[in-house]
Design a protein around this motif. Structure first.
Motif, PDB file in Angstrom:
ATOM      1  N   ASP A 134      -1.191 111.350  56.351  1.00 21.47           N
ATOM      2  CA  ASP A 134      -1.209 109.987  55.790  1.00 21.47           C
ATOM      3  C   ASP A 134      -2.609 109.585  55.345  1.00 21.47           C
ATOM      4  OD1 ASP A 134      -2.428 109.772  58.249  1.00 21.47           O
ATOM      5  OD2 ASP A 134      -1.469 107.867  58.768  1.00 21.47           O
ATOM      6  N   ASN A 135      -3.552 110.557  55.367  1.00 20.15           N
ATOM      7  CA  ASN A 135      -4.956 110.347  54.983  1.00 20.15           C
ATOM      8  C   ASN A 135      -5.767 109.607  56.035  1.00 20.15           C
ATOM      9  OD1 ASN A 135      -4.905 111.720  52.471  1.00 20.15           O
ATOM     10  ND2 ASN A 135      -3.952 109.935  51.505  1.00 20.15           N
ATOM     11  N   SER A 136      -5.205 109.436  57.233  1.00 21.49           N
ATOM     12  CA  SER A 136      -6.021 108.981  58.351  1.00 21.49           C
ATOM     13  C   SER A 136      -6.998 110.098  58.711  1.00 21.49           C
ATOM     14  CB  SER A 136      -5.146 108.634  59.567  1.00 21.49           C
ATOM     15  OG  SER A 136      -4.327 107.515  59.297  1.00 21.49           O
ATOM     16  N   VAL A 170      -7.816 105.158  61.261  1.00 24.60           N
ATOM     17  CA  VAL A 170      -6.399 105.153  60.883  1.00 24.60           C
ATOM     18  C   VAL A 170      -6.179 104.382  59.590  1.00 24.60           C
ATOM     19  CG1 VAL A 170      -4.076 104.549  61.629  1.00 24.60           C
ATOM     20  CG2 VAL A 170      -5.757 105.343  63.301  1.00 24.60           C
ATOM     21  N   LYS A 171      -5.405 104.975  58.709  1.00 23.98           N
ATOM     22  CA  LYS A 171      -5.077 104.325  57.438  1.00 23.98           C
ATOM     23  C   LYS A 171      -4.085 103.195  57.669  1.00 23.98           C
ATOM     24  CE  LYS A 171      -3.311 105.365  52.784  1.00 23.98           C
ATOM     25  NZ  LYS A 171      -4.491 104.822  52.101  1.00 23.98           N
ATOM     26  N   GLU A 184       5.246 102.700  59.847  1.00 24.38           N
ATOM     27  CA  GLU A 184       3.899 102.190  59.603  1.00 24.38           C
ATOM     28  C   GLU A 184       3.051 102.198  60.867  1.00 24.38           C
ATOM     29  OE1 GLU A 184       5.163  99.089  56.003  1.00 24.38           O
ATOM     30  OE2 GLU A 184       4.849  98.345  58.049  1.00 24.38           O
ATOM     31  N   GLN A 185       3.680 102.453  61.996  1.00 23.50           N
ATOM     32  CA  GLN A 185       2.953 102.475  63.259  1.00 23.50           C
ATOM     33  C   GLN A 185       2.245 103.823  63.439  1.00 23.50           C
ATOM     34  OE1 GLN A 185       5.428 101.382  66.572  1.00 23.50           O
ATOM     35  NE2 GLN A 185       6.504  99.806  65.416  1.00 23.50           N
ATOM     36  N   GLY A 199      -3.934  99.800  61.851  1.00 22.80           N
ATOM     37  CA  GLY A 199      -5.009 100.291  61.003  1.00 22.80           C
ATOM     38  C   GLY A 199      -6.309  99.913  61.660  1.00 22.80           C
ATOM     39  N   THR A 200      -7.100 100.880  62.082  1.00 25.75           N
ATOM     40  CA  THR A 200      -8.251 100.546  62.910  1.00 25.75           C
ATOM     41  C   THR A 200      -9.151 101.751  63.095  1.00 25.75           C
ATOM     42  OG1 THR A 200      -8.860  99.529  65.009  1.00 25.75           O
ATOM     43  CG2 THR A 200      -7.121 101.150  65.071  1.00 25.75           C
TER      44      THR A 200
END
Length: 337
Positions: A134-136, A170-171, A184-185, A199-200
């Motif tokens: 997810d690109n995180s 995180v994305k 989304e979690q 997101g953080t």
């Protein structure tokens, strides 16, 4: 002789002793005559095969009963048709079995793909940057492992498992803060702790049955996995020290080692014990350190310690303790001067 009882029309014609018996009148050991005297159940089949073979072998025209001739040819035709049907049936069965095998292989392959995980590890003294599907971003500390489902987009949650230490960026996926969908979690599993985020940026250290989560920015929910464990909502600048059900919530700035210092190959100690520094070294490089005085383990250190290399860490620690370093069999001994 017993095998003759099960002979069909084609079997007689494929038997060399049968051909010899009819062509030359040679009956090896008298088997055929003895078998005929026993009046076998397939005698009619024998007669049909005999008539057919004599027709083929004879140089003279053999006049046979027209009805019997028709029976012979009907038998031949029936055998050919039966053979073709058998071949068609076998071919169809092979197609079905191949399709079934392919379906099973696809199912098992899909099941493996769904449940298998990608594992990324670092060796002693090694850092590694990992980009999740997810690109995180995950920055992995030394002697650590992060894993996630290979079929990332097939699962409802974004999940990763951590052993060791890592910094997570995180994305952010959800558009509505109050309406967060399952996919989304983002959940990080580390030891006895689950960290749920949207997101953080946060750091997780899971070593020696102790988990420390430091939240740099954003908002997370930290939950224990043991029965009766509580959940804690953390805001930016907070940290939680979690050891089974012993939980200590504090500010990031109060930690005795700044949580992101390792990303710059450093320890930024503030009242950090020598024992904790040695544990950090052992977790990073895999070598044991033994001090000659146990009391030194409780001594507190302030300042920045380089952990870029094994040698630089040992050198600075020896200077701080005014000690000499000796190495034997991969174990380092600190001896006070």
């Amino acid at each position: 002789m017993a095998k003759f009882d099960s002979y069909q029309f084609e079997d007689f014609l494929n038997d060399d002793s049968f051909i010899t018996w009819l062509k030359y009148g040679t009956d090896v050991n008298g088997y055929w005559q003895e078998w005929l005297n026993a009046q076998p159940l397939n005698l009619n089949v024998y007669n049909e095969a005999r008539a057919y073979l004599l027709t083929v072998l004879s140089t003279d025209v053999i006049i046979d009963d027209p009805q019997h001739q028709q029976q012979v040819w009907d038998r031949v035709e029936k055998g050919i048709i039966g053979h073709e049907r058998k071949r068609a049936t076998i071919k169809q069965l092979r197609i079905w079995s191949s399709a079934a095998a392919a379906t099973i292989c696809v199912f098992l392959g899909g099941l493996w793909y769904y449940n298998s995980k990608v594992e990324i590890t670092t060796g002693y003294g090694e850092h590694r940057n990992v980009t999740l599907p997810d690109n995180s971003l995950v920055k992995l500390n030394a002697n650590s492992k992060v894993s996630y489902y290979r079929a990332w987009h097939w699962h409802k949650l974004r999940e990763v498992w951590l052993q060791g230490e890592a910094l997570f960026d995180v994305k952010h996926l959800n558009k509505q803060p109050g309406d967060v969908k399952p996919n989304e979690q983002f959940v990080t599993h580390a030891g006895d702790v689950n960290v749920q985020v949207l997101g953080t940026l946060f750091n997780v250290k899971s070593r020696r049955n102790n988990v420390v989560v430091a939240l740099i920015k954003g908002k997370i929910k930290v939950s224990g996995t043991q029965p009766g464990s509580h959940s804690y909502i953390m805001n930016s600048g907070q940290a939680i020290d979690y050891q089974k059900n012993d939980v200590n919530l504090r500010l990031v700035n109060s930690l005795n080692n700044k949580p992101l210092a390792w990303t710059e190959h450093k320890m930024m100690a503030s009242g950090m014990s020598v024992g904790a520094i040695i544990e950090n070294f052992e977790d990073t490089y895999g070598n044991r350190i033994v001090v000659d005085s146990p009391a030194l383990l409780n001594k507190q250190i302030d300042g920045t310690i380089s952990v870029r290399t094994r040698e630089s860490t040992l050198y600075m620690l020896a200077n701080l303790l005014n000690a000499t370093v000796q190495e034997r069999d991969g174990v380092y001994y600190l001896k006070s001067k």
